[in-house]
Motif scaffolding. Structure first.
Motif, PDB file in Angstrom:
ATOM      1  N   LYS A  92      -8.043  -4.398  -3.083  1.00  0.00           N
ATOM      2  CA  LYS A  92      -9.359  -3.789  -3.272  1.00  0.00           C
ATOM      3  C   LYS A  92      -9.315  -2.297  -2.967  1.00  0.00           C
ATOM      4  O   LYS A  92     -10.144  -1.530  -3.446  1.00  0.00           O
ATOM      5  CB  LYS A  92     -10.385  -4.478  -2.380  1.00  0.00           C
ATOM      6  N   GLN A 123      -3.923  -1.410   6.524  1.00  0.00           N
ATOM      7  CA  GLN A 123      -5.185  -0.921   5.972  1.00  0.00           C
ATOM      8  C   GLN A 123      -5.269   0.601   6.002  1.00  0.00           C
ATOM      9  O   GLN A 123      -5.755   1.228   5.050  1.00  0.00           O
ATOM     10  CB  GLN A 123      -6.345  -1.551   6.732  1.00  0.00           C
ATOM     11  N   LEU A 156      -5.184 -10.620   3.519  1.00  0.00           N
ATOM     12  CA  LEU A 156      -4.893  -9.193   3.629  1.00  0.00           C
ATOM     13  C   LEU A 156      -4.464  -8.613   2.294  1.00  0.00           C
ATOM     14  O   LEU A 156      -4.856  -7.487   1.942  1.00  0.00           O
ATOM     15  CB  LEU A 156      -3.808  -8.962   4.676  1.00  0.00           C
ATOM     16  N   LYS A 164      -5.447  -9.489  -0.631  1.00  0.00           N
ATOM     17  CA  LYS A 164      -6.680  -9.289  -1.403  1.00  0.00           C
ATOM     18  C   LYS A 164      -7.411  -8.031  -0.948  1.00  0.00           C
ATOM     19  O   LYS A 164      -7.906  -7.245  -1.759  1.00  0.00           O
ATOM     20  CB  LYS A 164      -7.582 -10.509  -1.272  1.00  0.00           C
ATOM     21  N   THR A 165      -7.478  -7.835   0.361  1.00  0.00           N
ATOM     22  CA  THR A 165      -8.150  -6.656   0.900  1.00  0.00           C
ATOM     23  C   THR A 165      -7.449  -5.374   0.480  1.00  0.00           C
ATOM     24  O   THR A 165      -8.092  -4.384   0.090  1.00  0.00           O
ATOM     25  CB  THR A 165      -8.193  -6.727   2.437  1.00  0.00           C
TER      26      THR A 165
END
Length: 252
Positions: free
Chosen positions: A50, A21, A44, A46-47
């Motif tokens: 984004k 991240q 993760l 998908k995150t």
């Protein structure tokens, strides 16, 4: 501009997830590995998407070095199909487990498991992935504060991490001809599910460790993800062959 790509082992949870991240926030594309938590791996991805980066998660059991040749092939195919690249830039050897057992009670099975996951695995995985790492790339191995200070019950675990710290210096020396920098980051106590979540979930242990940390608390995953992002920044490229502890000042 071609974005850089990081491969993070054990990226579906804990420190690996935080690292993914943090690097994504700096515009770095991510290849992560997971062992059994496929749902967390998909979540993760998908995150990360984004955050406007490309991402892929691949299954890997770091204890099975006989699979690494096939895994390197899968990484190569993923680089081409998902990222339109042939190589990646950063390797973070993060995947691992914790076993709490006194020196006198550690079994050979526990010892061998730690060897395979904490030492043999990253040694030979890095070897297999070297042809896919760009010149002037970087490698970060994850160690532990337990190689500097001692808490009973981690003799075998800390011994493997100590070996990784020595290996880091050899890698830095031998890979320097390709411009690849190698450092080892040693976290202190962190609130994750590592080792059964003992630091996170046991108030007495959490309080004891916080009381022995200069900054007055135990670490959070973001403290380590942020430190790794810092080490991979262009401004840190001259740091090489070093052990860097991120512990908030434990047991000074």
């Amino acid at each position: 501009m071609i974005r850089k790509i990081a491969l993070i082992t054990g990226a579906s949870r804990g420190l690996g997830k935080s690292t993914a991240q943090h690097l994504a926030a700096h515009g770095i594309d991510i290849i992560g590995t997971y062992n059994s938590k496929a749902d967390e791996a998909k979540a993760l991805v998908k995150t990360l998407k984004k955050a406007k980066v490309k991402a892929a998660m691949l299954q890997l059991d770091i204890s099975k070095s006989e699979t690494f040749d096939d895994f390197a092939g899968e990484v190569s195919r993923t680089l081409q199909s998902v990222f339109s690249q042939h190589r990646f830039d950063f390797l973070i050897n993060n995947a691992g487990i914790g076993i709490h057992a006194s020196f006198s009670e550690t079994t050979e099975d526990q010892f061998d498991q730690l060897v395979n996951i904490q030492l043999k695995g990253p040694f030979f995985l890095t070897q297999h992935l070297l042809p896919l790492i760009n010149d002037n790339g970087r490698i970060i191995n994850i160690s532990t504060g337990l190689t500097r200070f001692v808490l009973p019950g981690y003799a075998a675990y800390a011994a493997m991490k100590g070996a990784m710290e020595v290996l880091t210096r050899y890698q830095a020396k031998e890979l320097g001809a390709r411009g690849i920098g190698v450092n080892v980051l040693a976290p202190g106590a962190i609130e994750t599910d590592f080792g059964g979540g003992v630091v996170r979930d046991n108030p007495e242990i959490n309080e004891f460790l916080a009381g022995n940390t200069a900054l007055g608390r135990v670490g959070l995953p973001g403290d380590i993800g942020g430190a790794i992002a810092l080490l991979l920044a262009d401004e840190s490229r001259w740091i090489n062959g070093q052990r860097i502890e991120a512990s908030g000042g434990m047991f000074l």
